[in-house]
Design a protein around this motif. Structure first.
Motif, short mmCIF file in Angstrom:
data_model
loop_
_atom_site.label_atom_id
_atom_site.label_comp_id
_atom_site.label_asym_id
_atom_site.label_seq_id
_atom_site.Cartn_x
_atom_site.Cartn_y
_atom_site.Cartn_z
N MET A 1 -11.68 -12.25 12.73
CA MET A 1 -10.41 -12.24 13.40
C MET A 1 -9.96 -10.79 13.56
SD MET A 1 -6.90 -14.25 12.45
CE MET A 1 -7.81 -15.76 12.44
N LYS A 2 -9.45 -10.48 14.71
CA LYS A 2 -9.02 -9.12 15.02
C LYS A 2 -7.51 -9.09 15.24
CE LYS A 2 -9.89 -5.59 18.54
NZ LYS A 2 -10.62 -5.32 19.78
N PHE A 3 -6.81 -8.23 14.50
CA PHE A 3 -5.36 -8.09 14.61
C PHE A 3 -5.04 -6.65 14.94
CE2 PHE A 3 -1.21 -7.09 12.72
CZ PHE A 3 -0.43 -8.04 13.36
N GLU A 4 -4.21 -6.44 15.96
CA GLU A 4 -3.85 -5.09 16.38
C GLU A 4 -2.35 -4.96 16.64
OE1 GLU A 4 -6.64 -3.09 19.32
OE2 GLU A 4 -6.99 -5.22 19.69
N ILE A 5 -1.83 -3.81 16.31
CA ILE A 5 -0.47 -3.43 16.71
C ILE A 5 -0.62 -2.19 17.56
CG2 ILE A 5 1.81 -2.68 15.94
CD1 ILE A 5 1.27 -4.14 13.31
N ARG A 6 -0.17 -2.25 18.79
CA ARG A 6 -0.32 -1.14 19.73
C ARG A 6 1.05 -0.62 20.16
NH1 ARG A 6 -4.52 -3.82 23.99
NH2 ARG A 6 -6.11 -4.45 22.49
N LYS A 7 1.16 0.69 20.21
CA LYS A 7 2.35 1.33 20.75
C LYS A 7 2.18 1.40 22.26
CE LYS A 7 4.90 5.67 20.48
NZ LYS A 7 4.91 6.99 19.87
N PRO A 8 3.11 0.84 23.02
CA PRO A 8 2.99 0.88 24.48
C PRO A 8 2.97 2.32 25.01
CG PRO A 8 4.73 -0.64 23.83
CD PRO A 8 4.31 0.13 22.60
N ALA A 9 2.20 2.52 26.06
CA ALA A 9 2.15 3.83 26.70
C ALA A 9 3.55 4.21 27.19
CB ALA A 9 1.18 3.81 27.87
N GLY A 10 3.93 5.44 26.94
CA GLY A 10 5.22 5.93 27.40
C GLY A 10 6.36 5.72 26.41
N MET A 40 -0.90 -5.52 1.89
CA MET A 40 -2.14 -4.80 1.62
C MET A 40 -2.20 -4.40 0.15
SD MET A 40 -2.67 -2.66 5.20
CE MET A 40 -2.08 -1.18 4.52
N PRO A 41 -2.39 -5.38 -0.75
CA PRO A 41 -2.49 -5.03 -2.17
C PRO A 41 -3.77 -4.26 -2.45
CG PRO A 41 -2.81 -7.39 -1.84
CD PRO A 41 -2.48 -6.80 -0.50
N ALA A 42 -3.69 -3.35 -3.39
CA ALA A 42 -4.86 -2.55 -3.75
C ALA A 42 -6.00 -3.46 -4.21
CB ALA A 42 -4.50 -1.57 -4.86
N GLY A 43 -7.19 -3.18 -3.74
CA GLY A 43 -8.36 -3.93 -4.15
C GLY A 43 -8.52 -5.28 -3.47
N SER A 44 -7.69 -5.60 -2.49
CA SER A 44 -7.77 -6.88 -1.79
C SER A 44 -7.82 -6.65 -0.28
CB SER A 44 -6.54 -7.74 -2.10
OG SER A 44 -6.47 -8.04 -3.46
N ILE A 45 -8.24 -7.67 0.42
CA ILE A 45 -8.23 -7.56 1.88
C ILE A 45 -6.81 -7.72 2.39
CG2 ILE A 45 -10.61 -8.37 2.13
CD1 ILE A 45 -9.48 -11.07 2.98
N PRO A 46 -6.48 -7.09 3.50
CA PRO A 46 -5.12 -7.22 4.05
C PRO A 46 -4.82 -8.66 4.47
CG PRO A 46 -6.31 -5.43 5.12
CD PRO A 46 -7.30 -6.18 4.29
N LYS A 47 -3.55 -9.02 4.36
CA LYS A 47 -3.09 -10.34 4.80
C LYS A 47 -1.97 -10.12 5.81
CE LYS A 47 -2.30 -13.59 1.75
NZ LYS A 47 -1.63 -14.40 0.70
N VAL A 48 -2.08 -10.81 6.94
CA VAL A 48 -1.06 -10.72 7.99
C VAL A 48 -0.41 -12.10 8.12
CG1 VAL A 48 -0.62 -10.30 10.43
CG2 VAL A 48 -2.34 -8.94 9.23
N ILE A 49 0.91 -12.12 8.06
CA ILE A 49 1.66 -13.36 8.20
C ILE A 49 2.53 -13.24 9.45
CG2 ILE A 49 3.37 -14.88 7.15
CD1 ILE A 49 2.44 -13.67 4.42
#
Length: 74
Positions: A1-10, A40-49
């Motif tokens: 699964m791919k999760f991204e946060i992008r800042k819009p151009a401009g 993002m706890p240390a030593g664990s994979i990130p979790k996105v809710i």
């Protein structure tokens, strides 16, 4: 699964993070997305809710039954 946060151009002002674009598997999430929490706890994979308020929700009765059965097992 791919999760991204992008800042819009401009977009110059970093304080306007509500204008950032959120993508899940290259699909932009737009209307209905009301909250993003990243853990993002240390030593664990990130979790996105993601908290979503969909305009339309479609689910088969079989899918709902399977989800409920899975929860009862745990």
């Amino acid at each position: 699964m791919k999760f991204e946060i992008r800042k819009p151009a401009g977009l110059e002002d970093r304080s306007q993070s509500f204008k950032y674009e959120i993508y899940l598997n290259d699909q932009r999430l737009d209307d209905g997305l009301v909250d993003v929490e990243i853990k993002m706890p240390a030593g664990s994979i990130p979790k996105v809710i993601l908290t979503l308020l969909p305009n339309v929700l479609t689910a088969s009765i079989d899918a709902i039954t399977d989800i409920n059965a899975s929860r009862e097992e745990n």
